[in-house]
Design a protein around this motif. Sequence first.
Motif, PDB file in Angstrom:
ATOM      1  N   ARG A  37      34.028  36.511  48.410  1.00  0.00           N
ATOM      2  CA  ARG A  37      33.457  37.605  49.213  1.00  0.00           C
ATOM      3  C   ARG A  37      34.099  37.662  50.604  1.00  0.00           C
ATOM      4  O   ARG A  37      34.363  38.745  51.133  1.00  0.00           O
ATOM      5  CB  ARG A  37      31.945  37.429  49.317  1.00  0.00           C
ATOM      6  N   ALA A  38      34.361  36.486  51.181  1.00  0.00           N
ATOM      7  CA  ALA A  38      34.954  36.430  52.522  1.00  0.00           C
ATOM      8  C   ALA A  38      36.379  36.996  52.512  1.00  0.00           C
ATOM      9  O   ALA A  38      36.759  37.769  53.403  1.00  0.00           O
ATOM     10  CB  ALA A  38      34.958  34.995  53.032  1.00  0.00           C
ATOM     11  N   GLN A  39      37.158  36.614  51.495  1.00  0.00           N
ATOM     12  CA  GLN A  39      38.541  37.095  51.409  1.00  0.00           C
ATOM     13  C   GLN A  39      38.587  38.609  51.208  1.00  0.00           C
ATOM     14  O   GLN A  39      39.435  39.300  51.774  1.00  0.00           O
ATOM     15  CB  GLN A  39      39.258  36.391  50.244  1.00  0.00           C
ATOM     16  N   ILE A  40      37.658  39.130  50.409  1.00  0.00           N
ATOM     17  CA  ILE A  40      37.599  40.572  50.164  1.00  0.00           C
ATOM     18  C   ILE A  40      37.214  41.301  51.446  1.00  0.00           C
ATOM     19  O   ILE A  40      37.807  42.329  51.808  1.00  0.00           O
ATOM     20  CB  ILE A  40      36.591  40.890  49.036  1.00  0.00           C
ATOM     21  N   ALA A  50      41.968  40.052  44.195  1.00  0.00           N
ATOM     22  CA  ALA A  50      40.746  39.722  43.471  1.00  0.00           C
ATOM     23  C   ALA A  50      39.877  40.965  43.280  1.00  0.00           C
ATOM     24  O   ALA A  50      39.318  41.193  42.201  1.00  0.00           O
ATOM     25  CB  ALA A  50      39.966  38.649  44.235  1.00  0.00           C
ATOM     26  N   LYS A  51      39.769  41.775  44.325  1.00  0.00           N
ATOM     27  CA  LYS A  51      38.933  42.982  44.257  1.00  0.00           C
ATOM     28  C   LYS A  51      39.461  43.943  43.199  1.00  0.00           C
ATOM     29  O   LYS A  51      38.691  44.558  42.447  1.00  0.00           O
ATOM     30  CB  LYS A  51      38.883  43.671  45.619  1.00  0.00           C
ATOM     31  N   LYS A  52      40.783  44.092  43.135  1.00  0.00           N
ATOM     32  CA  LYS A  52      41.391  44.989  42.158  1.00  0.00           C
ATOM     33  C   LYS A  52      41.023  44.542  40.736  1.00  0.00           C
ATOM     34  O   LYS A  52      40.659  45.357  39.886  1.00  0.00           O
ATOM     35  CB  LYS A  52      42.916  44.992  42.326  1.00  0.00           C
ATOM     36  N   LEU A  53      41.098  43.242  40.497  1.00  0.00           N
ATOM     37  CA  LEU A  53      40.776  42.711  39.172  1.00  0.00           C
ATOM     38  C   LEU A  53      39.299  42.894  38.850  1.00  0.00           C
ATOM     39  O   LEU A  53      38.925  43.293  37.743  1.00  0.00           O
ATOM     40  CB  LEU A  53      41.136  41.223  39.103  1.00  0.00           C
ATOM     41  N   MET A  54      38.455  42.626  39.847  1.00  0.00           N
ATOM     42  CA  MET A  54      37.009  42.751  39.651  1.00  0.00           C
ATOM     43  C   MET A  54      36.623  44.209  39.399  1.00  0.00           C
ATOM     44  O   MET A  54      35.751  44.499  38.575  1.00  0.00           O
ATOM     45  CB  MET A  54      36.268  42.189  40.868  1.00  0.00           C
ATOM     46  N   ASP A  55      37.276  45.130  40.114  1.00  0.00           N
ATOM     47  CA  ASP A  55      36.993  46.549  39.941  1.00  0.00           C
ATOM     48  C   ASP A  55      37.366  47.020  38.537  1.00  0.00           C
ATOM     49  O   ASP A  55      36.801  47.985  38.010  1.00  0.00           O
ATOM     50  CB  ASP A  55      37.757  47.386  40.976  1.00  0.00           C
ATOM     51  N   GLU A  56      38.326  46.300  37.929  1.00  0.00           N
ATOM     52  CA  GLU A  56      38.763  46.643  36.579  1.00  0.00           C
ATOM     53  C   GLU A  56      37.944  45.903  35.527  1.00  0.00           C
ATOM     54  O   GLU A  56      38.208  46.015  34.329  1.00  0.00           O
ATOM     55  CB  GLU A  56      40.251  46.299  36.414  1.00  0.00           C
ATOM     56  N   LEU A  58      37.790  42.637  35.234  1.00  0.00           N
ATOM     57  CA  LEU A  58      38.499  41.445  34.771  1.00  0.00           C
ATOM     58  C   LEU A  58      38.087  40.224  35.581  1.00  0.00           C
ATOM     59  O   LEU A  58      37.641  40.334  36.731  1.00  0.00           O
ATOM     60  CB  LEU A  58      40.018  41.652  34.909  1.00  0.00           C
ATOM     61  N   LEU A  59      38.248  39.053  34.986  1.00  0.00           N
ATOM     62  CA  LEU A  59      37.945  37.812  35.686  1.00  0.00           C
ATOM     63  C   LEU A  59      39.055  37.497  36.684  1.00  0.00           C
ATOM     64  O   LEU A  59      40.230  37.799  36.458  1.00  0.00           O
ATOM     65  CB  LEU A  59      37.828  36.651  34.686  1.00  0.00           C
ATOM     66  N   VAL A  60      38.677  36.883  37.786  1.00  0.00           N
ATOM     67  CA  VAL A  60      39.663  36.467  38.779  1.00  0.00           C
ATOM     68  C   VAL A  60      40.359  35.216  38.242  1.00  0.00           C
ATOM     69  O   VAL A  60      39.689  34.230  37.912  1.00  0.00           O
ATOM     70  CB  VAL A  60      38.983  36.145  40.133  1.00  0.00           C
ATOM     71  N   PRO A  61      41.679  35.224  38.104  1.00  0.00           N
ATOM     72  CA  PRO A  61      42.391  34.074  37.531  1.00  0.00           C
ATOM     73  C   PRO A  61      42.302  32.831  38.411  1.00  0.00           C
ATOM     74  O   PRO A  61      42.103  32.920  39.627  1.00  0.00           O
ATOM     75  CB  PRO A  61      43.837  34.578  37.413  1.00  0.00           C
ATOM     76  N   ASP A  62      42.484  31.685  37.772  1.00  0.00           N
ATOM     77  CA  ASP A  62      42.385  30.405  38.470  1.00  0.00           C
ATOM     78  C   ASP A  62      43.324  30.326  39.669  1.00  0.00           C
ATOM     79  O   ASP A  62      42.974  29.777  40.709  1.00  0.00           O
ATOM     80  CB  ASP A  62      42.703  29.242  37.510  1.00  0.00           C
ATOM     81  N   GLU A  63      44.532  30.878  39.511  1.00  0.00           N
ATOM     82  CA  GLU A  63      45.524  30.767  40.582  1.00  0.00           C
ATOM     83  C   GLU A  63      45.047  31.444  41.865  1.00  0.00           C
ATOM     84  O   GLU A  63      45.336  30.974  42.972  1.00  0.00           O
ATOM     85  CB  GLU A  63      46.858  31.372  40.145  1.00  0.00           C
ATOM     86  N   VAL A  64      44.278  32.528  41.716  1.00  0.00           N
ATOM     87  CA  VAL A  64      43.753  33.223  42.891  1.00  0.00           C
ATOM     88  C   VAL A  64      42.653  32.392  43.543  1.00  0.00           C
ATOM     89  O   VAL A  64      42.609  32.246  44.765  1.00  0.00           O
ATOM     90  CB  VAL A  64      43.206  34.623  42.514  1.00  0.00           C
ATOM     91  N   VAL A  65      41.771  31.829  42.721  1.00  0.00           N
ATOM     92  CA  VAL A  65      40.685  30.996  43.241  1.00  0.00           C
ATOM     93  C   VAL A  65      41.252  29.767  43.944  1.00  0.00           C
ATOM     94  O   VAL A  65      40.831  29.415  45.043  1.00  0.00           O
ATOM     95  CB  VAL A  65      39.732  30.559  42.103  1.00  0.00           C
ATOM     96  N   ILE A  66      42.234  29.118  43.311  1.00  0.00           N
ATOM     97  CA  ILE A  66      42.866  27.943  43.912  1.00  0.00           C
ATOM     98  C   ILE A  66      43.550  28.327  45.218  1.00  0.00           C
ATOM     99  O   ILE A  66      43.538  27.579  46.198  1.00  0.00           O
ATOM    100  CB  ILE A  66      43.894  27.318  42.940  1.00  0.00           C
ATOM    101  N   GLY A  67      44.136  29.524  45.241  1.00  0.00           N
ATOM    102  CA  GLY A  67      44.784  29.996  46.471  1.00  0.00           C
ATOM    103  C   GLY A  67      43.781  30.133  47.601  1.00  0.00           C
ATOM    104  O   GLY A  67      44.068  29.797  48.760  1.00  0.00           O
TER     105      GLY A  67
END
Length: 207
Positions: A37-40, A50-56, A58-67
């Motif tokens: 939420r903070a990054q968005i 992440a927002k683009k994926l969520m709007d579609e 889709l799940l946020v991939p691990d690489e984004v979360v780790i980032g």
Amino acid sequence: MLNLVLFGPPGAGKGTQSQKLIARYNLVHLSTGDLLRAQITQGTELGLRAKKLMDEGLLVPDEVVIGMIGSALKENKQASGFIFDGFPRTVPQAESLDRLLAEHGTNVSCMVALEVKEDELVKRLLERGKTSGRPDDQDEVKISKRVTVYNTETAQVAGYYAQQNKFHALNGIGVIEDIFGQICAILDEQQPAAAESSQSATKEVKA
């Protein structure tokens, strides 16, 4: 550095224990949901992705979360340690977290899982739902699904940390202070320096 992976099903009292541990050990609380939420909100590159994926849908991939976790580590270099709240939830995520922490010269100290029987969780969450306003705290079917998902995920990650002798399961039913004391005993064993610092701070407060 003291790094704790704290797990517990919805209603296990994880939030309450997190706040007490943060105060005692001067840890930084890292919740993937909060980070997302903070990054968005900040409109960062990771947040926009992440927002683009969520709007579609889709799940946020691990690489984004780790980032996002990597960014949080860089922003809190002076921290005494971190509480990873509900993450990692899969073995690949745990492996990625190990690699990320190694890059920062540290590692996961231990994983503590608060265990509470499902009937007690349902009772707690329905009670919480009277004031939280969250729909998923007011529906027994949804609560049961959340608990099932948690148990499935935790079983995998628990095995991963058990192989490293870092997994600890505690009964999440009882007096809050007693449970807190048990968690502290585990952390103090992992991090003697943190125990000495904590004891010193306690003595100063009493004085």
